[in-house]
Structure formats: structure tokens, C-alpha cells
Design a protein around this motif. Structure first.
Motif, PDB file in Angstrom:
ATOM      1  N   ALA A   1     122.848  47.831 -83.968  1.00 44.92           N
ATOM      2  CA  ALA A   1     121.911  46.952 -84.667  1.00 44.92           C
ATOM      3  C   ALA A   1     121.811  47.219 -86.158  1.00 44.92           C
ATOM      4  O   ALA A   1     121.242  46.401 -86.888  1.00 44.92           O
ATOM      5  CB  ALA A   1     120.522  47.070 -84.027  1.00 44.92           C
ATOM      6  N   ALA A   2     122.344  48.333 -86.648  1.00 43.08           N
ATOM      7  CA  ALA A   2     122.270  48.615 -88.084  1.00 43.08           C
ATOM      8  C   ALA A   2     123.470  48.084 -88.848  1.00 43.08           C
ATOM      9  O   ALA A   2     123.483  48.104 -90.077  1.00 43.08           O
ATOM     10  CB  ALA A   2     122.139  50.118 -88.323  1.00 43.08           C
ATOM     11  N   GLY A   3     124.491  47.605 -88.142  1.00 39.47           N
ATOM     12  CA  GLY A   3     125.676  47.057 -88.795  1.00 39.47           C
ATOM     13  C   GLY A   3     125.422  45.665 -89.328  1.00 39.47           C
ATOM     14  O   GLY A   3     124.306  45.134 -89.258  1.00 39.47           O
ATOM     15  N   GLY A   4     126.473  45.037 -89.844  1.00 41.09           N
ATOM     16  CA  GLY A   4     126.322  43.729 -90.459  1.00 41.09           C
ATOM     17  C   GLY A   4     125.833  42.664 -89.500  1.00 41.09           C
ATOM     18  O   GLY A   4     124.787  42.036 -89.710  1.00 41.09           O
ATOM     19  N   VAL A   5     126.556  42.458 -88.389  1.00 39.33           N
ATOM     20  CA  VAL A   5     126.149  41.448 -87.409  1.00 39.33           C
ATOM     21  C   VAL A   5     124.858  41.876 -86.712  1.00 39.33           C
ATOM     22  O   VAL A   5     123.946  41.069 -86.507  1.00 39.33           O
ATOM     23  CB  VAL A   5     127.263  41.212 -86.376  1.00 39.33           C
ATOM     24  N   GLY A   6     124.786  43.144 -86.355  1.00 42.35           N
ATOM     25  CA  GLY A   6     123.608  43.631 -85.638  1.00 42.35           C
ATOM     26  C   GLY A   6     122.323  43.454 -86.421  1.00 42.35           C
ATOM     27  O   GLY A   6     121.305  42.985 -85.880  1.00 42.35           O
ATOM     28  N   SER A   7     122.338  43.804 -87.707  1.00 42.65           N
ATOM     29  CA  SER A   7     121.117  43.688 -88.507  1.00 42.65           C
ATOM     30  C   SER A   7     120.734  42.230 -88.716  1.00 42.65           C
ATOM     31  O   SER A   7     119.540  41.894 -88.773  1.00 42.65           O
ATOM     32  CB  SER A   7     121.281  44.416 -89.844  1.00 42.65           C
ATOM     33  N   ALA A   8     121.731  41.336 -88.800  1.00 46.64           N
ATOM     34  CA  ALA A   8     121.423  39.908 -88.884  1.00 46.64           C
ATOM     35  C   ALA A   8     120.839  39.403 -87.573  1.00 46.64           C
ATOM     36  O   ALA A   8     119.875  38.624 -87.558  1.00 46.64           O
ATOM     37  CB  ALA A   8     122.671  39.118 -89.251  1.00 46.64           C
ATOM     38  N   ALA A   9     121.408  39.862 -86.449  1.00 49.39           N
ATOM     39  CA  ALA A   9     120.908  39.434 -85.136  1.00 49.39           C
ATOM     40  C   ALA A   9     119.467  39.876 -84.930  1.00 49.39           C
ATOM     41  O   ALA A   9     118.649  39.128 -84.372  1.00 49.39           O
ATOM     42  CB  ALA A   9     121.805  39.982 -84.032  1.00 49.39           C
ATOM     43  N   VAL A  10     119.151  41.088 -85.350  1.00 42.90           N
ATOM     44  CA  VAL A  10     117.770  41.573 -85.237  1.00 42.90           C
ATOM     45  C   VAL A  10     116.823  40.609 -85.945  1.00 42.90           C
ATOM     46  O   VAL A  10     115.814  40.153 -85.379  1.00 42.90           O
ATOM     47  CB  VAL A  10     117.633  42.985 -85.837  1.00 42.90           C
ATOM     48  N   GLN A  11     117.141  40.280 -87.191  1.00 41.32           N
ATOM     49  CA  GLN A  11     116.230  39.459 -87.989  1.00 41.32           C
ATOM     50  C   GLN A  11     116.121  38.028 -87.466  1.00 41.32           C
ATOM     51  O   GLN A  11     115.036  37.445 -87.445  1.00 41.32           O
ATOM     52  CB  GLN A  11     116.696  39.462 -89.442  1.00 41.32           C
ATOM     53  N   ILE A  12     117.247  37.471 -87.050  1.00 40.75           N
ATOM     54  CA  ILE A  12     117.211  36.092 -86.545  1.00 40.75           C
ATOM     55  C   ILE A  12     116.433  36.029 -85.230  1.00 40.75           C
ATOM     56  O   ILE A  12     115.651  35.096 -85.000  1.00 40.75           O
ATOM     57  CB  ILE A  12     118.643  35.545 -86.377  1.00 40.75           C
ATOM     58  N   ALA A  13     116.630  37.029 -84.366  1.00 44.16           N
ATOM     59  CA  ALA A  13     115.886  37.060 -83.100  1.00 44.16           C
ATOM     60  C   ALA A  13     114.389  37.214 -83.346  1.00 44.16           C
ATOM     61  O   ALA A  13     113.564  36.544 -82.705  1.00 44.16           O
ATOM     62  CB  ALA A  13     116.405  38.193 -82.223  1.00 44.16           C
ATOM     63  N   VAL A  14     114.021  38.088 -84.290  1.00 48.07           N
ATOM     64  CA  VAL A  14     112.605  38.255 -84.637  1.00 48.07           C
ATOM     65  C   VAL A  14     112.041  36.940 -85.177  1.00 48.07           C
ATOM     66  O   VAL A  14     110.927  36.540 -84.833  1.00 48.07           O
ATOM     67  CB  VAL A  14     112.434  39.398 -85.659  1.00 48.07           C
ATOM     68  N   ALA A  15     112.818  36.256 -86.013  1.00 45.03           N
ATOM     69  CA  ALA A  15     112.367  34.975 -86.565  1.00 45.03           C
ATOM     70  C   ALA A  15     112.169  33.930 -85.475  1.00 45.03           C
ATOM     71  O   ALA A  15     111.348  33.013 -85.634  1.00 45.03           O
ATOM     72  CB  ALA A  15     113.378  34.468 -87.599  1.00 45.03           C
ATOM     73  N   ARG A  16     112.896  34.088 -84.362  1.00 41.49           N
ATOM     74  CA  ARG A  16     112.751  33.157 -83.232  1.00 41.49           C
ATOM     75  C   ARG A  16     111.626  33.565 -82.284  1.00 41.49           C
ATOM     76  O   ARG A  16     111.442  32.941 -81.244  1.00 41.49           O
ATOM     77  CB  ARG A  16     114.075  33.067 -82.465  1.00 41.49           C
ATOM     78  N   GLY A  17     110.908  34.622 -82.644  1.00 41.58           N
ATOM     79  CA  GLY A  17     109.759  35.040 -81.851  1.00 41.58           C
ATOM     80  C   GLY A  17     110.073  36.009 -80.741  1.00 41.58           C
ATOM     81  O   GLY A  17     109.261  36.204 -79.831  1.00 41.58           O
ATOM     82  N   ALA A  18     111.254  36.632 -80.788  1.00 37.85           N
ATOM     83  CA  ALA A  18     111.646  37.580 -79.746  1.00 37.85           C
ATOM     84  C   ALA A  18     111.235  39.003 -80.107  1.00 37.85           C
ATOM     85  O   ALA A  18     111.047  39.346 -81.283  1.00 37.85           O
ATOM     86  CB  ALA A  18     113.159  37.520 -79.534  1.00 37.85           C
ATOM     87  N   ARG A  19     111.119  39.831 -79.097  1.00 38.50           N
ATOM     88  CA  ARG A  19     110.979  41.272 -79.270  1.00 38.50           C
ATOM     89  C   ARG A  19     112.396  41.849 -79.274  1.00 38.50           C
ATOM     90  O   ARG A  19     113.205  41.487 -78.423  1.00 38.50           O
ATOM     91  CB  ARG A  19     110.181  41.865 -78.113  1.00 38.50           C
ATOM     92  N   VAL A  20     112.700  42.754 -80.208  1.00 38.94           N
ATOM     93  CA  VAL A  20     114.058  43.260 -80.343  1.00 38.94           C
ATOM     94  C   VAL A  20     114.087  44.779 -80.207  1.00 38.94           C
ATOM     95  O   VAL A  20     113.320  45.492 -80.852  1.00 38.94           O
ATOM     96  CB  VAL A  20     114.680  42.860 -81.691  1.00 38.94           C
ATOM     97  N   ILE A  21     114.986  45.250 -79.361  1.00 39.17           N
ATOM     98  CA  ILE A  21     115.318  46.665 -79.242  1.00 39.17           C
ATOM     99  C   ILE A  21     116.729  46.825 -79.785  1.00 39.17           C
ATOM    100  O   ILE A  21     117.641  46.085 -79.398  1.00 39.17           O
ATOM    101  CB  ILE A  21     115.241  47.139 -77.778  1.00 39.17           C
ATOM    102  N   GLY A  22     116.926  47.762 -80.699  1.00 34.03           N
ATOM    103  CA  GLY A  22     118.228  47.913 -81.329  1.00 34.03           C
ATOM    104  C   GLY A  22     118.771  49.321 -81.204  1.00 34.03           C
ATOM    105  O   GLY A  22     118.039  50.292 -81.379  1.00 34.03           O
ATOM    106  N   THR A  23     120.060  49.432 -80.888  1.00 32.41           N
ATOM    107  CA  THR A  23     120.686  50.751 -80.799  1.00 32.41           C
ATOM    108  C   THR A  23     121.273  51.133 -82.156  1.00 32.41           C
ATOM    109  O   THR A  23     121.845  50.307 -82.862  1.00 32.41           O
ATOM    110  CB  THR A  23     121.793  50.801 -79.732  1.00 32.41           C
ATOM    111  N   ALA A  24     121.129  52.428 -82.485  1.00 32.57           N
ATOM    112  CA  ALA A  24     121.662  52.942 -83.753  1.00 32.57           C
ATOM    113  C   ALA A  24     121.558  54.458 -83.728  1.00 32.57           C
ATOM    114  O   ALA A  24     120.841  55.041 -82.899  1.00 32.57           O
ATOM    115  CB  ALA A  24     120.879  52.381 -84.944  1.00 32.57           C
ATOM    116  N   SER A  25     122.256  55.099 -84.649  1.00 35.96           N
ATOM    117  CA  SER A  25     122.081  56.532 -84.837  1.00 35.96           C
ATOM    118  C   SER A  25     120.692  56.781 -85.420  1.00 35.96           C
ATOM    119  O   SER A  25     120.090  55.887 -86.026  1.00 35.96           O
ATOM    120  CB  SER A  25     123.157  57.094 -85.770  1.00 35.96           C
TER     121      SER A  25
END
Length: 307
Positions: free
Chosen positions: A154-178
Motif C-alpha cells: 500500500a505504500a507503493g505508487g499503485v497501492g498509495s493511490a488505491a488507498v486514497q481512492i478507496a477512502v474517497a469512495r467511503g471504504a475502510r482500508v487496511i494496507g500492508t507495508a513495512s
């Protein structure tokens, strides 16, 4: 014009900054004066010859798909853009040969949109491919408000964008990262978990009822782990695992869609989507950008400053 060119397939060492002829816009396309070009893992895979089974790639090759710049000239019958318009886009054409690591690039109009005014040139150049990939993955999975989404890497390019777009859509997001990236994920609105052995148990501790959607940006066993946690095992979308469909999930190959770019720009200008630029390098250091990208520890995006 100056451009980064590979005359043969290979590693970063085949790239050289050289002078080539400036292209001209044809029907249905515009000539863009490049301000910045995003660097993506697919770029060095293309240069290495790894994508030849999926894309028609020509030599000599100017790499790059992501661009932010200014329309310098318009081709015949083009009404979507005018000279002087500030644009960004994912410039992928039927034949991959003349990309965005250059002072000018010809782009079909369907690969571009007006750039978000809230982002600078570097951020605008870093957004198209990762933003389109994240958006199209979330749409493919049918992500909606109130759902729990697991984003791998979730901290990479696609992952960090997916986090934000999902949050903007009203979702709860769990992200894997170091662990070094956990605070970064919290700043984007995600609940971070450390990747690696025991991931399923750590996610279950946060979401005992299971998850609704998973976006795989890393490959490996991410699809299988996601399906252990999903309420519906088909709602996992991988951008890496090309056999995810055989396991009951989905794999996507990102498409250049101007209306999707418009949506990304609107999210950015609404303050709901940003791009973290990990490093900006001059065009002459494209090989160094490849080496950094191949190391796989980039937070957000690497960008080439062209102008």
C-alpha cells in the motif's frame, strides 16, 4: 530534441540521452512539450524485453508512459485540446516505441486529460498510470462505501493511490507495508499492517468479520492470502498475478481512458488524492531511476524532470 533511447533490449546500462528528431502530431493526436515523466516498473520491464509477449515494442525505444506537459501543437481534426493546454496522461499506443522520456511526445487525445491544478508538474506526471491502475482495479472489484478493502504493498505508487481512492469512495482500508511506512499509510487514511508471515492473522485481528475487497500490488501469495480473508473470494484484483483469474479472482491490464483521468484529476483537486514523489531526477539520470525502481523500496513515485 533530447530523449532517453535504448537501441537494444537490456538493463539500465542500455539507456542513453541523445538527440533525435522531434515528432509531429498526426490526426487524433497532439504534440506535448514534456515537463515531467513518471517512472514505473513497467518501463524497465519494457526496456528489458519482458513485455514483448504482450506489447508490440519497437527499437530504437524511448521508454515511458506517464507524462505531464503543455500542448505544443494539435493534429488534424483535434477539438479536445488547444495549444497551451496543460495536460497529463498515460501515453500507451498500439506500438510502444516513442515514449515520454523525451522533451516532446506525440499523444493520442484519448490518452490525455487536463491536469489537476492542485498538483505540481512532478506530481501530475506521477499520477496517470498508478491512478488509472488503482481506479480500474477498485471499479473491477465493485468497491463501495462501507466496505473493507485490503491493499497489498500500500505504500507503493499503485497501492498509495488505491488507498486514497478507496477512502474517497467511503471504504475502510487496511494496507500492508513495512513498519517504516506505517505512518505514511496512516496519513493517507489506511490502517497499516506489516506484510510477511502471519499476515492473514494480523488482518483478521483488525477485521474479524473478513474483508470485502482486496487489491494485490505485489504478487506472490497475495491472492491466496486475500481469498482466506474475503467474504467473496472472487473480489480480489491483481495488477501483478496474471493467473489470478484461474484462482477465481481478476487480473487487470491498465487502459488509457480519458474519463478516468478526469476522475483522478477531480479527486486531486478536491484534496482527496495526492502523489508522493519519492525522488525527482533529471532526464539524464533515467538509468539511475531504473536502478532505484528495481530495488523495490520506492515510497510513492520516482519522476524525471524534463523541463
Amino acid at each position: 530534441m533530447q530523449a532517453v533511447v535504448a537501441h537494444s533490449f537490456g538493463g539500465p546500462d542500455v539507456l542513453e540521452l541523445t538527440e533525435i528528431d522531434r515528432p509531429e502530431a498526426g490526426p487524433g493526436s497532439v504534440l506535448v512539450r514534456v515537463k515531467a515523466a513518471g517512472v514505473n516498473p513497467v518501463d524497465w520491464h519494457v526496456v528489458a524485453g519482458h513485455m514483448n509477449a504482450f506489447l508490440k515494442v519497437g527499437l530504437p525505444l524511448v521508454p515511458g508512459f506517464d507524462v505531464a506537459g503543455v500542448v505544443e501543437a494539435v493534429g488534424q481534426d483535434v477539438t479536445e485540446f488547444s495549444t497551451g493546454d496543460e495536460v497529463f496522461g498515460y501515453v500507451r499506443t498500439d506500438e510502444v516505441q516513442y515514449g515520454t522520456y523525451a522533451e516532446f511526445v506525440v499523444a493520442p487525445v484519448h490518452t490525455l486529460a487536463r491536469r489537476p491544478t492542485s498538483l505540481d508538474w512532478q506530481q501530475s506526471a506521477g499520477l496517470p498510470l498508478v491512478g488509472l491502475t488503482a481506479l480500474q482495479a477498485l471499479v473491477k472489484a465493485g468497491t463501495g462505501a462501507g466496505e473493507t478493502v485490503l491493499v497489498h504493498a500500500a505504500a507503493g505508487g499503485v497501492g498509495s493511490a488505491a488507498v486514497q481512492i478507496a477512502v474517497a469512495r467511503g471504504a475502510r482500508v487496511i494496507g500492508t507495508a513495512s513498519e517504516r511506512n506505517h505512518e505514511f499509510l496512516r496519513s493517507l487514511g489506511a490502517e497499516p499492517v506489516t506484510y510477511g508471515d502471519g499476515l492473514a492473522e494480523r488482518v483478521r485481528a483488525l477485521a474479524p468479520e473478513g474483508i470485502d475487497v482486496a487489491v494485490d500490488c505485489v504478487g506472490g501469495d497475495a491472492v491466496a492470502v486475500s481469498q482466506e480473508l474475503l467474504k467473496d473470494h472472487t473480489r480480489v484484483v491483481s495488477i501483478v498475478d496474471m493467473v489470478a483469474a484461474k484462482r477465481g479472482g481478476h487480473h487487470i491490464f491498465t487502459q488509457p481512458v480519458s474519463s478516468d483521468l478526469d476522475e483522478l484529476a477531480a479527486l486531486a483537486d478536491a484534496g482527496k488524492l495526492s502523489i508522493h514523489v519519492d525522488q525527482a531526477l533529471p532526464l539524464a539520470k533515467a538509468a539511475e531511476a531504473f536502478v532505484r525502481s528495481q530495488a523495490g523500496r520506492v515510497r510513492g513515485k520516482i519522476v524525471l524532470d524534463v523541463a
